[in-house]
Design a protein around this motif. Structure first.
Motif, short mmCIF file in Angstrom:
data_model
loop_
_atom_site.label_atom_id
_atom_site.label_comp_id
_atom_site.label_asym_id
_atom_site.label_seq_id
_atom_site.Cartn_x
_atom_site.Cartn_y
_atom_site.Cartn_z
N ARG A 160 -3.66 0.68 22.99
CA ARG A 160 -4.34 1.93 22.68
C ARG A 160 -5.82 1.94 23.08
N ASN A 172 2.03 -2.49 27.16
CA ASN A 172 3.17 -1.73 26.64
C ASN A 172 3.86 -0.99 27.78
N ASP A 192 6.65 0.29 28.00
CA ASP A 192 7.54 1.38 27.59
C ASP A 192 6.81 2.70 27.35
N ASP A 193 5.48 2.67 27.33
CA ASP A 193 4.71 3.89 27.10
C ASP A 193 4.39 4.54 28.43
N SER A 244 10.21 7.49 33.82
CA SER A 244 10.24 6.85 32.50
C SER A 244 11.23 7.57 31.58
#
Length: 316
Positions: free
Chosen positions: A66, A95, A97-98, A128
């Motif tokens: 983040r 990350n 997957d983001d 994605s």
């Protein structure tokens, strides 16, 4: 919770004095504190403070994506494209997957005129599992393809967006650009007039419209557009100077108000509102800023392009 709410909404005068206590309280989720205060600092354009807090956040939570995402956005605002891209790549690595960092990375690479890399980033976002802003990514991909010279693929995406999505000024501008560059001035005028009706501040759209009008012999109309473009470019240059001053004088209300006024006339309503809000964060009784926010908020809510503004500022 009240202090965090103040910070997140940009009311930093009420929140800032509590930051040390919040960061050291054993009962407080420090991640929430970082997030709320960084959001507030970005909202009020106190970017050096946002950056310092983000650096501390990254040091304390090295595995968190983040703060890298937010630091990338700060670098984007400052047009530090290489650093922004680096931070977005760090967020992706932490990350995978983001999908959000891929979209921001595409925007940054596009602004830095690296269309092939930008296209790859947009494709990664669109491929994605959860591309929540697919229309923006497809627009970015079309711009990247146009910049890379693949005009046919760009046009195909743009026409699909124009036919299947709500009216979008940037899509109309890009279609107008393709028509103009193909020598079809009449088609360019149609698209570009529609774009300006949706968003009057688009400099490139107005400049291409002026050129297209001149090509079709409508010289008086063209001259008006050329004059507006010159005024707008001067205003944008003035905003750059004011932002540099603001880096040295972050609490100067008049600097912020002048930027808000110039943005209101020659930039987007949403951009002007951010600056008026930053005025109110320092001077809550500033009546002119309050009145401007109320008027512009009504304007945005009634706009046919509301909710479909694109983050890419390249070529505007």
């Amino acid at each position: 919770e009240e202090w965090l709410a103040y910070a997140q909404s940009g009311q930093m005068q009420q929140a800032e004095r509590h930051l040390p206590q919040l960061l050291t309280s054993p009962e407080q989720d420090v991640t929430e504190v970082y997030d709320a205060f960084v959001t507030g600092y970005i909202r009020t354009y106190r970017l050096p403070k946002a950056r310092r807090l983000l650096e501390a956040w990254i040091e304390n939570e090295p595995d968190s994506p983040r703060p890298h995402l937010l630091l990338g956005q700060v670098c984007q605002i400052l047009q530090q494209h290489e650093m922004a891209a680096e931070e977005f790549r760090s967020a992706i690595e932490l990350n995978p997957d983001d999908p959000a960092p891929w979209l921001h990375l595409g925007d940054t690479l596009l602004s830095h005129e690296r269309p092939d890399e930008a296209a790859d980033a947009y494709r990664s976002y669109l491929n994605s599992d959860n591309p929540t802003d697919a229309a923006s990514a497809r627009l970015g991909l079309a711009i990247a393809l146009r910049m890379a010279g693949d005009l046919q693929a760009a046009e195909q995406i743009l026409k699909s967006l124009d036919e299947n999505q709500p009216p979008n000024a940037e899509v109309k501008t890009e279609l107008g650009r393709l028509a103009f560059e193909a020598g079809n001035s009449e088609a360019a005028i149609r698209y570009l007039e529609q774009a300006i009706e949706l968003k009057p501040f688009l400099i490139d759209a107005r400049y291409m419209l002026a050129q297209s009008l001149r090509e079709t012999g409508r010289n008086q109309e063209a001259q008006k557009q050329f004059e507006w473009v010159e005024d707008a470019r001067n205003a944008r240059e003035r905003i750059v100077v004011l932002r540099d001053q603001l880096g040295r004088q972050p609490d100067d209300v008049e600097l912020r108000y002048e930027i808000a006024e110039l943005s209101r006339k020659y930039d987007s309503a949403s951009e002007a509102i951010v600056w008026y809000q930053s005025v109110l964060a320092l001077a809550p009784d500033h009546r002119a800023a309050s009145a401007a926010i109320e008027e512009l908020s009504r304007k945005i809510s009634s706009s046919p392009d509301a909710g479909h503004a694109h983050r890419i500022r390249h070529g505007q």
